[in-house]
Write an enzyme that holds these catalytic residues in place. Sequence first.
Site, mmCIF file in Angstrom:
data_model
loop_
_atom_site.group_PDB
_atom_site.id
_atom_site.type_symbol
_atom_site.label_atom_id
_atom_site.label_comp_id
_atom_site.label_asym_id
_atom_site.label_seq_id
_atom_site.Cartn_x
_atom_site.Cartn_y
_atom_site.Cartn_z
ATOM 1 N N HIS A 430 5.212 5.769 -24.404
ATOM 2 C CA HIS A 430 4.719 4.552 -23.765
ATOM 3 C C HIS A 430 4.412 4.764 -22.276
ATOM 4 O O HIS A 430 4.836 5.749 -21.664
ATOM 5 C CB HIS A 430 5.719 3.403 -23.941
ATOM 6 N N CYS A 449 13.182 7.202 -25.085
ATOM 7 C CA CYS A 449 11.748 7.211 -25.369
ATOM 8 C C CYS A 449 11.011 8.109 -24.373
ATOM 9 O O CYS A 449 11.543 8.485 -23.334
ATOM 10 C CB CYS A 449 11.186 5.794 -25.324
#
Length: 538
Positions: A430, A449
């Site tokens: 992301h 992440c």
Amino acid sequence: MGQRCLPRQFSFGYFLAFLTFVLTFTVSAPRVAQAQVTEFRQAVAQAAARDDDLVAFYRARNFEGIWSSNRDRARRNALMTAFAAAGDHGLPADRYDADALMAQMQAANTPAEQGRVEVELSRLFLQYARDVQTGILVPSRVDGNIHRQVPYRARLSTIQAFVQSNPAAFLRSLPPQSPEYTRLMRQKMEMERLLAEGGWGPTVGGNKLERGNSGANVVALRNRLITMGFLGRTNTQTYDDEIFGAVQRFQQAHGLAIDGTAGPGTLREVNRSVAERLRSITVAMERERWINRPRGQRHVWVNLTDFTAKIIDNDTVTFSTRSVIGANQHDRVSPEFSDVMEFMVINPSWYVPRSIITKEYLPQLQENPNSVNQLIITDARGRVVDRNAVDFTQYTQSNFPYSMRQPPSRGNALGLVKFMFPNRHNIYLHDTPAKSLFGRETRAYSHGCIRLADPFDFAYELLSPQVSDPEGFFQAELRTGRERRVDLASPVPVHLVYRTAFTQAEGPMQYRRDVYGRDGRIWNALAREGVVIRAVGG
């Protein structure tokens, strides 16, 4: 009378008894085909009895050997050649000692002894095939954050295919055929020769060397850079432009800040021994065996230690961007696994993981209900909760009943786009508003992440096969400010890997720091299995 099935309790012992019966009594039965049940075949049956795959294999052959006759010479020679080269692959060579096996075969004088050697050769063949094809170790047993689905091949079908193939060609086909594995193996053998010649020479003293410096430490640095291949022959004793450029090239090959100054971090890497680098290469070869399957003509390759995410098309890097990975804390490290990217979300909401809610935000809410006000608190039915109507102090990590969400915005923790490959680890790639972290040399700061430095360009490249104007399409969706899911017409495999040693099609070998200590644990496990670092003379 109808055909009867064998009883469920029928065992291999009964089968051996039957063989003995046939051997003893059927020779005098002229109407039954004479079974060539020899002492050798009995020995094969007995030696294979505890291995279901070998039992099935030899039973289908009426317990005839595949190694023991004169016509099997090419097969034996091919196997001994493969065993002798096991150390080249970073395998525990003593596990398949070719010399000891040859001696054992020569000493086997009776059919019974020859039968036992026959089965031992098959057992070692299967062991070698598994080791060289898909690795010695079980990844998750070494580190619980390695979720690698190793593509193990069935043992029975492996040996069946082997006897129907050219033996030398079959054995050559077992190791990974990837260019990376080939280059790693070549580099390993070069480093083994270098180790036999004394390595890279004396280490470099001091804490920092820079332009204008001179003296013994600069000379040691010069000599080490020459031996490593980053500097041409020179007699300079001063940290001049040539050494400055060589240090930059070294820094680039080791994932360091490229400033041309040999500071503490650079000198630490300069002073690592050939043996240390060989351990990294050997671990990388084992890791390459764990992923010995097609990766996808187009795939995403995230090397955690390199802090990069790349799009690779037909073995060529077509896009690369810096990344931030999970912090080196037990509940924040980024795992290793492979999955398939199916879609991206433009203008995403951030649905806060429960672990972050209870560990980080609940204590803040207990201090001040209006803290973290960028987040919306919702109940189990999705209704917005009035913060001032809740006594957060009555809740603990185990009974907190609410969810939290951050709506789309430039300040959203996920930035303006996320790339989804749904997985049980809840890991994805992301954007992020925290852009300053990408300028750092070591980038392990996230909750697990993978944050991307250039997420828009990454999206354009992913969309390029399916829209004529990927940038225009993406930006139009972005301007709406609304959350939008965009499916990829062709899902893209994603591989989160961890390589402290890796190659390039052209250019020097690449080394990175062992951020999480995983490769150290893998090496220790390999060493316990008998893998050693060798010094091999020319």
